[in-house]
Scaffold this motif. Structure first.
Motif, PDB file in Angstrom:
ATOM      1  N   VAL A   1      -2.285  -0.530  10.585  1.00 51.55           N
ATOM      2  CA  VAL A   1      -3.479  -0.028   9.909  1.00 51.55           C
ATOM      3  C   VAL A   1      -3.145   1.235   9.123  1.00 51.55           C
ATOM      4  CG1 VAL A   1      -5.772   0.979  10.279  1.00 51.55           C
ATOM      5  CG2 VAL A   1      -5.092  -1.061  11.532  1.00 51.55           C
ATOM      6  N   PHE A   2      -2.366   2.117   9.732  1.00 54.29           N
ATOM      7  CA  PHE A   2      -1.933   3.349   9.080  1.00 54.29           C
ATOM      8  C   PHE A   2      -1.127   3.050   7.821  1.00 54.29           C
ATOM      9  CE2 PHE A   2       1.339   6.718   8.769  1.00 54.29           C
ATOM     10  CZ  PHE A   2       0.500   7.770   8.456  1.00 54.29           C
ATOM     11  N   LEU A   3      -0.173   2.131   7.913  1.00 52.40           N
ATOM     12  CA  LEU A   3       0.645   1.771   6.752  1.00 52.40           C
ATOM     13  C   LEU A   3      -0.199   1.101   5.658  1.00 52.40           C
ATOM     14  CD1 LEU A   3       3.880   0.522   8.525  1.00 52.40           C
ATOM     15  CD2 LEU A   3       3.518   2.692   7.323  1.00 52.40           C
ATOM     16  N   PHE A   4      -1.167   0.296   6.066  1.00 46.24           N
ATOM     17  CA  PHE A   4      -2.061  -0.317   5.078  1.00 46.24           C
ATOM     18  C   PHE A   4      -2.856   0.759   4.344  1.00 46.24           C
ATOM     19  CE2 PHE A   4      -6.226  -1.858   3.819  1.00 46.24           C
ATOM     20  CZ  PHE A   4      -5.866  -2.896   2.981  1.00 46.24           C
ATOM     21  N   ASP A   5      -3.351   1.751   5.084  1.00 48.27           N
ATOM     22  CA  ASP A   5      -4.096   2.836   4.449  1.00 48.27           C
ATOM     23  C   ASP A   5      -3.230   3.601   3.449  1.00 48.27           C
ATOM     24  OD1 ASP A   5      -6.318   2.150   5.863  1.00 48.27           O
ATOM     25  OD2 ASP A   5      -6.232   3.840   7.254  1.00 48.27           O
ATOM     26  N   LEU A   6      -1.976   3.854   3.806  1.00 49.17           N
ATOM     27  CA  LEU A   6      -1.078   4.540   2.863  1.00 49.17           C
ATOM     28  C   LEU A   6      -0.792   3.682   1.640  1.00 49.17           C
ATOM     29  CD1 LEU A   6       1.520   6.390   5.099  1.00 49.17           C
ATOM     30  CD2 LEU A   6      -0.418   7.330   3.845  1.00 49.17           C
ATOM     31  N   ALA A   7      -0.644   2.370   1.848  1.00 44.59           N
ATOM     32  CA  ALA A   7      -0.431   1.471   0.711  1.00 44.59           C
ATOM     33  C   ALA A   7      -1.663   1.458  -0.194  1.00 44.59           C
ATOM     34  CB  ALA A   7      -0.118   0.061   1.204  1.00 44.59           C
ATOM     35  N   ALA A   8      -2.853   1.512   0.404  1.00 46.58           N
ATOM     36  CA  ALA A   8      -4.089   1.542  -0.399  1.00 46.58           C
ATOM     37  C   ALA A   8      -4.166   2.811  -1.233  1.00 46.58           C
ATOM     38  CB  ALA A   8      -5.310   1.421   0.517  1.00 46.58           C
ATOM     39  N   VAL A   9      -3.704   3.932  -0.684  1.00 45.60           N
ATOM     40  CA  VAL A   9      -3.674   5.186  -1.442  1.00 45.60           C
ATOM     41  C   VAL A   9      -2.741   5.029  -2.651  1.00 45.60           C
ATOM     42  CG1 VAL A   9      -2.893   7.590  -1.375  1.00 45.60           C
ATOM     43  CG2 VAL A   9      -4.288   6.681   0.479  1.00 45.60           C
ATOM     44  N   GLY A  10      -1.579   4.439  -2.435  1.00 49.64           N
ATOM     45  CA  GLY A  10      -0.635   4.232  -3.534  1.00 49.64           C
ATOM     46  C   GLY A  10      -1.179   3.317  -4.612  1.00 49.64           C
ATOM     47  N   VAL A  11      -1.794   2.231  -4.207  1.00 52.31           N
ATOM     48  CA  VAL A  11      -2.369   1.291  -5.178  1.00 52.31           C
ATOM     49  C   VAL A  11      -3.497   1.962  -5.960  1.00 52.31           C
ATOM     50  CG1 VAL A  11      -3.717  -0.843  -5.369  1.00 52.31           C
ATOM     51  CG2 VAL A  11      -1.687  -0.782  -3.931  1.00 52.31           C
ATOM     52  N   ALA A  12      -4.335   2.738  -5.276  1.00 57.68           N
ATOM     53  CA  ALA A  12      -5.432   3.432  -5.962  1.00 57.68           C
ATOM     54  C   ALA A  12      -4.904   4.458  -6.956  1.00 57.68           C
ATOM     55  CB  ALA A  12      -6.343   4.110  -4.937  1.00 57.68           C
ATOM     56  N   TRP A  13      -3.862   5.214  -6.558  1.00 55.83           N
ATOM     57  CA  TRP A  13      -3.265   6.228  -7.443  1.00 55.83           C
ATOM     58  C   TRP A  13      -2.684   5.580  -8.692  1.00 55.83           C
ATOM     59  CZ3 TRP A  13      -3.004  11.230  -8.447  1.00 55.83           C
ATOM     60  CH2 TRP A  13      -1.905  11.760  -9.097  1.00 55.83           C
TER      61      TRP A  13
ATOM     62  N   LEU B   1       0.901  13.160  -2.310  1.00 62.62           N
ATOM     63  CA  LEU B   1      -0.453  12.720  -1.986  1.00 62.62           C
ATOM     64  C   LEU B   1      -0.462  11.876  -0.716  1.00 62.62           C
ATOM     65  CD1 LEU B   1      -3.458  12.306  -2.591  1.00 62.62           C
ATOM     66  CD2 LEU B   1      -2.785  10.378  -4.033  1.00 62.62           C
ATOM     67  N   MET B   2       0.483  10.969  -0.575  1.00 56.78           N
ATOM     68  CA  MET B   2       0.531  10.119   0.613  1.00 56.78           C
ATOM     69  C   MET B   2       0.792  10.943   1.876  1.00 56.78           C
ATOM     70  SD  MET B   2       2.456   6.801  -0.902  1.00 56.78           S
ATOM     71  CE  MET B   2       2.062   5.596   0.349  1.00 56.78           C
ATOM     72  N   ALA B   3       1.648  11.944   1.776  1.00 57.13           N
ATOM     73  CA  ALA B   3       1.903  12.808   2.923  1.00 57.13           C
ATOM     74  C   ALA B   3       0.649  13.592   3.296  1.00 57.13           C
ATOM     75  CB  ALA B   3       3.060  13.753   2.621  1.00 57.13           C
ATOM     76  N   ILE B   4      -0.039  14.128   2.298  1.00 57.81           N
ATOM     77  CA  ILE B   4      -1.266  14.876   2.558  1.00 57.81           C
ATOM     78  C   ILE B   4      -2.336  13.962   3.155  1.00 57.81           C
ATOM     79  CG2 ILE B   4      -3.199  16.055   1.424  1.00 57.81           C
ATOM     80  CD1 ILE B   4      -1.111  17.231  -0.507  1.00 57.81           C
ATOM     81  N   HIS B   5      -2.451  12.758   2.616  1.00 51.49           N
ATOM     82  CA  HIS B   5      -3.443  11.811   3.123  1.00 51.49           C
ATOM     83  C   HIS B   5      -3.125  11.413   4.566  1.00 51.49           C
ATOM     84  CE1 HIS B   5      -6.601   8.840   2.869  1.00 51.49           C
ATOM     85  NE2 HIS B   5      -5.771   7.962   3.405  1.00 51.49           N
TER      86      HIS B   5
END
Length: 109
Positions: A13-25, A52-56
């Protein structure tokens, strides 16, 4: 065995959330540039994305989003999500405002 499984699920779930941040950016930047990759921005965009991913990730961990799997979402869960997204947004705005490094300025201001 269920503790290991829960940890693996939380990590996914954590990795999916980080991937979603990348796709959105990247999606937001492509929309900004009419779906044409901007020349000269590549390196800086990816460095800012990593920051951004580290901060998120830190904001989500701080807000307590990954304590376990959600079966039923509640208002306290919504507050945690909004807190994490708010901290990430403020951090991204500060990153863009303080960005005076070499290379082109990231658009969006």
């Amino acid at each position: 065995m269920s503790v290991v499984n829960l940890t693996a699920r939380s990590m996914l779930v954590f990795l999916f959330d980080l991937a979603a941040v990348g796709v959105a950016w990247l999606g937001g930047l492509l929309i900004r540039f009419n779906f044409e990759w901007p020349m000269g921005y590549g390196g800086k965009l990816f460095v800012d994305l990593l920051i951004l991913m580290a901060i998120h990730a830190l904001a989500c961990r701080w807000a307590g989003l990954y304590r376990g799997m959600w079966i039923f979402a509640s208002l306290p869960d919504l507050k945690r999500v909004l807190r994490a997204v708010g901290v990430s947004t403020v951090a991204l705005m500060a990153l863009l405002a303080l960005d005076h490094g070499p290379g082109p300025i990231i658009p969006g201001r």
